[in-house]
Design a protein around this motif. Structure first.
Motif, short mmCIF file in Angstrom:
data_model
loop_
_atom_site.label_atom_id
_atom_site.label_comp_id
_atom_site.label_asym_id
_atom_site.label_seq_id
_atom_site.Cartn_x
_atom_site.Cartn_y
_atom_site.Cartn_z
N LEU A 302 6.56 0.74 -1.32
CA LEU A 302 6.74 1.49 -0.07
C LEU A 302 5.46 2.17 0.36
N PHE A 303 4.61 2.53 -0.61
CA PHE A 303 3.32 3.11 -0.28
C PHE A 303 2.50 2.15 0.58
N GLY A 304 2.72 0.84 0.37
CA GLY A 304 2.01 -0.15 1.18
C GLY A 304 2.39 -0.10 2.64
N LEU A 347 -0.90 -6.04 2.01
CA LEU A 347 -1.11 -4.65 1.60
C LEU A 347 0.09 -4.07 0.87
N LEU A 348 1.27 -4.65 1.09
CA LEU A 348 2.45 -4.18 0.35
C LEU A 348 2.33 -4.48 -1.14
N PHE A 349 1.55 -5.51 -1.49
CA PHE A 349 1.38 -5.90 -2.89
C PHE A 349 0.01 -5.53 -3.43
N ASP A 350 -0.95 -5.34 -2.55
CA ASP A 350 -2.32 -5.10 -2.98
C ASP A 350 -2.82 -3.80 -2.34
N GLY A 352 -4.00 0.65 -3.48
CA GLY A 352 -4.49 1.52 -4.54
C GLY A 352 -3.44 1.85 -5.59
N GLY A 353 -2.18 1.89 -5.18
CA GLY A 353 -1.14 2.20 -6.14
C GLY A 353 -0.92 1.10 -7.16
N THR A 354 -1.42 -0.11 -6.88
CA THR A 354 -1.25 -1.22 -7.80
C THR A 354 -1.93 -0.95 -9.13
N VAL A 355 -3.10 -0.32 -9.09
CA VAL A 355 -3.81 0.00 -10.34
C VAL A 355 -2.99 0.97 -11.18
N PHE A 716 -9.07 -4.30 -4.81
CA PHE A 716 -9.29 -2.90 -5.22
C PHE A 716 -10.75 -2.66 -5.61
N VAL A 717 -11.31 -3.49 -6.49
CA VAL A 717 -12.68 -3.27 -6.95
C VAL A 717 -13.69 -3.47 -5.82
N PRO A 718 -13.60 -4.54 -5.00
CA PRO A 718 -14.55 -4.65 -3.86
C PRO A 718 -14.46 -3.46 -2.90
N ARG A 719 -13.27 -2.98 -2.61
CA ARG A 719 -13.14 -1.80 -1.74
C ARG A 719 -13.79 -0.58 -2.39
#
Length: 869
Positions: A302-304, A347-350, A352-355, A716-719
């Protein structure tokens, strides 16, 4: 009881030993209307053997091969040896229009039960344990003063005992030893009867002609099963304290209305045995732990949605006019803004919260396994199985019959069959070669599916249909995922049959070792079979594409690139199709298949025509389905555990789907065991076996997999790298990830186009590529060290055995020592008649096992059932 002419039911005595053994026709029901008895109304039915014979002339009807003359000889020999072993037999027959169904009812007298109970080290009660048993979540909710809606009062809870191995000479020291009818529980009687059936030969032992399982595989018998204890349906007028165990299980466990209640594990164990009870204990424990994982995953998902409207790179992409290079040889150029919707869905799957969720799931898996070890140790001790495999487990009956020599067990001192380790090693290595061949076949199918996606994309582009062209990548990816699922399910069926043959050939000593090796073979194959496609998408797809003017090729076809939305959203789609699709197919199959089989069985029973009288218990149970064990149930859950841990960074909703599936799975499995399956023979186990080791391996692989997935597949890492180098801003991030194609490589209509990568216009890597690579590798090292260190700390803080269980173990050991102060000598020979050769003893051939059983049990067969010890 009157019988209709249409049924043509007859009752025939198998032998003519005594009136007590077979009784009369006057009293078909035992005391209190119990129908599970012989004709004398007293002798309880412990086991049932069934075969069918065709009545259509001399020609056998299809599916009734057990009526052949060769089968009749084997059957008569087997039943004769059962009588020699001391069992009581009674035959019943039911004639129908086209066939005759023969039932042989078996009973083990008291002396036979005592002999085999001591032989198998069955545990008998010494004293009742008064300590109450609580569920772990029940304790937490009680401390927090939160009402527990999952708790329920289940009537007639089985008592807990201090126990020790049974000894006939110490009979008076056990509880209820003066009541021979109830001293051994029904599940124990089933175990003892099955042990006799599995050991008894019917031909040449050296050729493996031994045991009821072999007779079933040869269709000499149609079925062999213990009886259910009455109907599962609950009459409205019966009070709860008068329900049978099967009725209790249906009312408080198998009904759909009990989906949110605790499982009555002690009742399950009391009726089905420790192996099945431990499976449901593990499944319930796993499902309970999925709840926090599902909640956190849903929050991250949901954060996405919030990021969709606030993400700066998403806004830049949706308003860009960047022309991208073609994704295949005949594809056209495309505008980057055309994937606006796909990018936002990603973005729903990828995000910052994914980490955070990946770290959470890695620690969750370690903590789950540690607390399961604690829970399992308490359950197995309460169920008298805590040291079963190390000390008490006996050799498999098939191994006992076919092993070429014997040796002395260093633990028990008993003489046991032996198979040379060098021969087993050679056979195991041969099995490994078969596994390698099957794994290679899986990889060949994976390559074929990759080529299929490429070819489908080319075909769609050639249609010149604008709508199809815009969706070409998604269509190819989705149809490829469905095709991959079908290939997976097909190869699984073929390999499981092959693994069963290989494991039997390897001649493993114990049932636990046999099952562990079978499980290991199948899991290695299934791991590659189910996870090869997600691993390819995660770590290989789009990595070796090249760049415009210098594309890499496989079999002359350009290497597959990620779709316009990137590889992570394709991975999420692949996981949902395989995991959810497999669960959906399995649940539909588990729900519909028993109904269809039950309908077909009932239709066969109606072929006699005419008015039918009520079926007897063994006839009712014969119409039920055969329980095929727990292997497929465990495999489904362990593969699911891999999906929600190894690739969870790509799909935070995976634990939620797993939670819903498991709630449904528990109820489907419970209903099958209580209502639709024949009662399986109870088995003792110490734990869930090699499945736990596999779960630990998956948990460790999940840490490494998620570290690489976040570093190389996620943005995440490139961003993070871009924001560090641009004062914390992501403005211009999309443009920084795109390179310009070299001149004269993409056609004259679009002289300039962009592609994903960090290269200059000559195709050489930019310094940013190497800086980003170093950052990715650093992230992997930090991620896995933090997670592994945290997991190790959790392992040290959580003891494997609770303190109260350790105290109960010491107390039970003391009581067993007092009860069995005068131990019998352990120097007993399992199978007499061997020649000593060094430290090993060669086995005899031919009828050795037959003669040994007859010598040991001959006195029992001539005694009455009521003879005291």
């Amino acid at each position: 009881m009157s019988r209709s002419k249409e049924d043509h039911t007859t009752l025939v005595a198998m032998t003519t030993k005594t009136d007590h053994q077979y009784g009369s026709m006057d009293n078909p029901l035992g005391p209190e209307g119990n129908p599970n008895v012989f004709q004398d109304g007293l002798t309880h039915v412990d086991f049932v053997l069934v075969w069918e014979e065709s009545l259509i002339g001399q020609k056998e009807e299809k599916g009734m091969s057990s009526s052949g003359p060769a089968h009749s000889i084997k059957r008569e020999e087997f039943l004769s040896r059962l009588r020699d072993a001391g069992l009581l037999l009674e035959q019943r027959e039911r004639l129908q229009l086209k066939r005759k169904v023969c039932y042989v009812l078996l009973n083990a007298p008291w002396r036979v039960l005592c002999y085999y109970a001591e032989e198998l080290s069955l545990r008998a009660p010494l004293q009742v344990v008064q300590t109450p048993n609580y569920n772990w979540s029940e304790k937490i909710l009680e401390r927090l003063s939160i009402p527990n809606l999952m708790s329920q009062h289940v009537p007639n809870p089985p008592p807990d005992f201090y126990t020790c191995p049974f000894r006939t000479t110490k009979l008076d020291r056990f509880l209820d030893s003066d009541n021979k009818e109830t001293f051994f529980k029904m599940t124990q009687r089933h175990q003892l009867l099955y042990e006799i059936l599995a050991r008894t030969p019917y031909g040449d032992v050296t050729r493996g002609e031994v045991g009821v399982d072999r007779l079933l595989s040869e269709e000499v018998f149609s079925a062999a099963y213990p009886l259910h204890e009455g109907s599962y349906e609950v009459p409205g007028w019966v009070s709860s304290d008068r329900l049978s165990v099967r009725q209790v299980l249906f009312q408080y466990w198998a009904r759909w209305g009990s989906w949110y209640r605790y499982q009555p594990l002690d009742h399950i164990r009391d009726y089905f045995g420790e192996k099945i009870a431990l499976y449901f204990a593990w499944l319930g424990f796993y499902t309970g732990w999925l709840l926090p994982a599902a909640v956190v995953g849903t929050v991250v998902f949901l954060f996405g949605f919030w990021l969709i409207n606030t993400d700066i790179p998403a806004k830049e992409l949706c308003h860009s006019d960047i022309i991208m290079c073609p994704l295949c040889n005949i594809c056209s150029h495309w505008n980057l803004s055309s994937i606006c919707l796909t990018f936002k869905v990603g973005l729903l799957f990828d995000n910052g919260g994914t980490v955070f969720f990946s770290v959470f799931m890695a620690l969750w898996s370690v903590t789950f396994l540690e607390f399961w070890k604690r829970s399992c140790s308490g359950l197995t001790h309460r169920w008298d199985c805590s040291q079963y495999q190390e000390v008490e487990e006996r050799p498999r009956p098939e191994f006992t019959a076919m092993a070429p020599m014997t040796t002395r067990n260093p633990v028990t001192g008993a003489e046991e069959p032996y198979f040379p380790e060098t021969q087993r090693l050679r056979r195991t290595l041969t099995g490994c070669m078969v596994i390698i061949v099957m794994v290679a076949m899986v990889l060949m199918f994976l390559i074929a599916i990759i080529l299929y996606r490429t070819i489908i994309s080319v075909i769609i582009y050639k249609t010149q249909n604008t709508f199809l062209i815009l969706s070409a990548s998604r269509i190819a990816s989705l149809t490829g995922s469905v095709l991959n699922l079908l290939v997976i399910l097909t190869l699984s069926r073929i390999y499981i049959s092959l693994a069963y043959i290989l494991t039997r050939w390897e001649m493993h000593r114990t049932q636990s070792k046999y099952e562990d090796m079978f499980i290991l073979k199948v899991f290695i194959f299934q791991f590659v079979n189910f996870y090869s496609s997600p691993v390819y998408i995660t770590f290989f797809k789009g990595r070796f594409v090249g760049y415009p003017g210098n594309y890499n090729r496989l079999f002359g076809i350009r290497n597959e690139d990620c779709g316009p939305g990137g590889c992570l959203i394709e991975l999420a789609q692949e996981l949902l199709v395989i995991m959810v699709g497999k669960q959906l197919i399995n649940n539909i199959q588990e729900f519909i298949s028993p109904k269809l089989k039950g309908w077909w069985q009932a239709r066969k029973e109606e072929e006699g025509g005419g008015e039918k009288e009520p079926l007897l218990p063994w006839e009712t149970d014969y119409q039920l389905l055969v329980c095929e064990g727990l292997f497929s149930e465990y495999l489904e859950m362990v593969l699911q555990f891999g999906f929600i841990t190894i690739f969870v960074a790509a799909c935070p909703l995976a634990p939620l789907f797993a939670l819903f599936n498991n709630w449904l799975e528990i109820r489907l499995d419970a209903h099958k065991f209580v209502c639709e399956y024949r009662r399986p023979v109870a088995e003792r186990v110490q734990n869930i076996g090699i499945w736990f080791t596999i779960l630990q391996l998956i948990a460790h692989l999940a840490v490494l997999s998620n570290a690489f997935l976040l570093a190389f597949s996620s943005s995440f890492v490139p961003r993070l790298y871009y924001s560090w180098t641009h004062d914390g801003s992501l403005t211009g991030y999309i443009n920084s990830t795109l390179s310009y194609a070299p001149h004269n490589t993409t056609g004259q209509s679009h002289p300039i186009c962009r592609y994903r990568g960090y290269r200059d216009q000559k195709g050489n890597y930019l310094p940013e590529f190497f800086q980003l690579l170093a950052l990715r590798l650093t992230f992997i090292i930090v991620f896995e060290h933090v997670v592994f260190l945290s997991g190790r700390l959790i392992d040290l803080m959580v003891p494997d055995v609770p303190e109260e269980v350790e105290m109960k173990i010491k107390r039970e050991f003391y009581m067993a020592k007092e009860a069995l102060a005068e131990n019998q000598s352990a120097d007993r020979t399992l199978i007499p008649g061997q020649i000593d050769v060094g430290g090993l003893r060669l086995r005899g051939t031919g009828t050795l096992l037959q003669s040994s059983l007859m010598n040991v049990l001959k006195p029992f067969s001539d005694q009455s059932k009521e003879t005291s010890t």
